[in-house]
Write an enzyme that holds these catalytic residues in place. Sequence first.
Site, PDB file in Angstrom:
ATOM      1  N   LYS A  11      -0.508  -9.982   1.475  1.00 49.99           N
ATOM      2  CA  LYS A  11      -0.390 -10.749   2.719  1.00 49.99           C
ATOM      3  C   LYS A  11      -1.199 -10.080   3.815  1.00 49.99           C
ATOM      4  O   LYS A  11      -1.525  -8.881   3.763  1.00 49.99           O
ATOM      5  CB  LYS A  11       1.069 -10.888   3.157  1.00 49.99           C
ATOM      6  CG  LYS A  11       1.771  -9.571   3.528  1.00 49.99           C
ATOM      7  CD  LYS A  11       1.491  -9.071   4.939  1.00 49.99           C
ATOM      8  CE  LYS A  11       2.114  -7.708   5.223  1.00 49.99           C
ATOM      9  NZ  LYS A  11       1.680  -7.110   6.505  1.00 49.99           N
ATOM     10  N   ALA A  97      -0.575   1.422   0.243  1.00 53.39           N
ATOM     11  CA  ALA A  97      -0.318   1.876   1.617  1.00 53.39           C
ATOM     12  C   ALA A  97      -1.388   1.360   2.566  1.00 53.39           C
ATOM     13  O   ALA A  97      -2.011   2.109   3.302  1.00 53.39           O
ATOM     14  CB  ALA A  97      -0.248   3.410   1.678  1.00 53.39           C
ATOM     15  N   ALA A 101       1.337  -5.315   2.066  1.00 55.29           N
ATOM     16  CA  ALA A 101       2.593  -5.593   1.363  1.00 55.29           C
ATOM     17  C   ALA A 101       2.429  -5.605  -0.146  1.00 55.29           C
ATOM     18  O   ALA A 101       3.118  -6.354  -0.842  1.00 55.29           O
ATOM     19  CB  ALA A 101       3.197  -6.925   1.833  1.00 55.29           C
ATOM     20  N   GLY A 102       1.562  -4.751  -0.672  1.00 60.73           N
ATOM     21  CA  GLY A 102       1.354  -4.709  -2.115  1.00 60.73           C
ATOM     22  C   GLY A 102       2.610  -4.344  -2.882  1.00 60.73           C
ATOM     23  O   GLY A 102       2.960  -4.999  -3.876  1.00 60.73           O
ATOM     24  N   GLY A 103       3.317  -3.325  -2.435  1.00 60.63           N
ATOM     25  CA  GLY A 103       4.553  -2.931  -3.108  1.00 60.63           C
ATOM     26  C   GLY A 103       5.626  -3.995  -2.994  1.00 60.63           C
ATOM     27  O   GLY A 103       6.363  -4.263  -3.952  1.00 60.63           O
ATOM     28  N   SER A 104       5.707  -4.624  -1.835  1.00 58.74           N
ATOM     29  CA  SER A 104       6.681  -5.702  -1.640  1.00 58.74           C
ATOM     30  C   SER A 104       6.352  -6.896  -2.517  1.00 58.74           C
ATOM     31  O   SER A 104       7.248  -7.554  -3.067  1.00 58.74           O
ATOM     32  CB  SER A 104       6.707  -6.127  -0.166  1.00 58.74           C
ATOM     33  OG  SER A 104       7.173  -5.074   0.657  1.00 58.74           O
ATOM     34  N   ASP A 137       9.464  -7.117   3.993  1.00 58.33           N
ATOM     35  CA  ASP A 137       8.397  -8.029   3.588  1.00 58.33           C
ATOM     36  C   ASP A 137       8.678  -8.737   2.268  1.00 58.33           C
ATOM     37  O   ASP A 137       7.987  -9.704   1.921  1.00 58.33           O
ATOM     38  CB  ASP A 137       7.064  -7.271   3.445  1.00 58.33           C
ATOM     39  CG  ASP A 137       6.445  -6.916   4.782  1.00 58.33           C
ATOM     40  OD1 ASP A 137       6.800  -7.558   5.788  1.00 58.33           O
ATOM     41  OD2 ASP A 137       5.609  -5.993   4.825  1.00 58.33           O
TER      42      ASP A 137
END
Length: 292
Positions: A11, A97, A101-104, A137
Amino acid sequence: MDFLKLQAYAKINLSLDVLRQRQDGYHDVRMVMQTIRLHDNIDLRRTRQPGIRLRTNLSFLPVNENNLMYRAAQLLIEEFKLREGVEMTLRKVIPVAAGLAGGSADAAAVLYGVNRIFSLGLSAAELQKRAVRLGADVPFCLMHGTALSEGIGEVLTALPGMPECMLVLAKPGISVSTKYVYTNLRVDAQPPEAHPDISRVVEALYAADLRAIAENAGNILERVSCREYPEIDRIKERILSYGALFSLMSGSGPTVFGVFDDPDRAEHCYQELRFGKDKNIAKQVYLTEPWK
């Protein structure tokens, strides 16, 4: 169903404002979120053997409870007392990081996938209630598209998608602590002009007016991140010099995106930042578009 191939989409924040710090330490925000086509790939497999196994293509990523994907699977396995397990393979493409919002997104994909392969029957709204326990997120990453995000990020209102455009993303070779940025923002000390007009951005989306979005977009967190990391401002300036309608930092950074209404200009910007005279200004560069 025992196996799923999933895509976890990144995102950007078309605008981001912080309203106040809450008693619980979180911040109330008002922002416009936009899913983009840059995505990670996840293979999710149901296994007879209990437990969670996670593999990734990046050796530095954790594969235990410190990974949001793992925690997403664990949340549903424990709640529904599942006797079988899951095996997950992540091919990471979204920068880590990065304010994207890659981890989300990965966690949201796992919630969706575990719900499917175990036939848990959770609705989208029920998944989102669980998603907020993993991160602010994650509910939006389950929703996709374009949305007004309020509260700590979990109160979502669907909006019309962005008008047709191209996006250039550039991440410098630095990491930015989200906690540091929010802690040092000092919301009460910010002048009125520091706060972007989120309502006008929303109106511009309803009017499908890309230039009006450009005129009103902003990110209050730049006041901290750009002060601490001047390379963020340099990337913004370079992207604008190639004809972007506007350029902003996404989230707390450090990734910068530029919005182009001309695909040729977007391609030229991408080529120059990736391979050309400005190739040393950012470590990772992508050419993509909004996901509708």
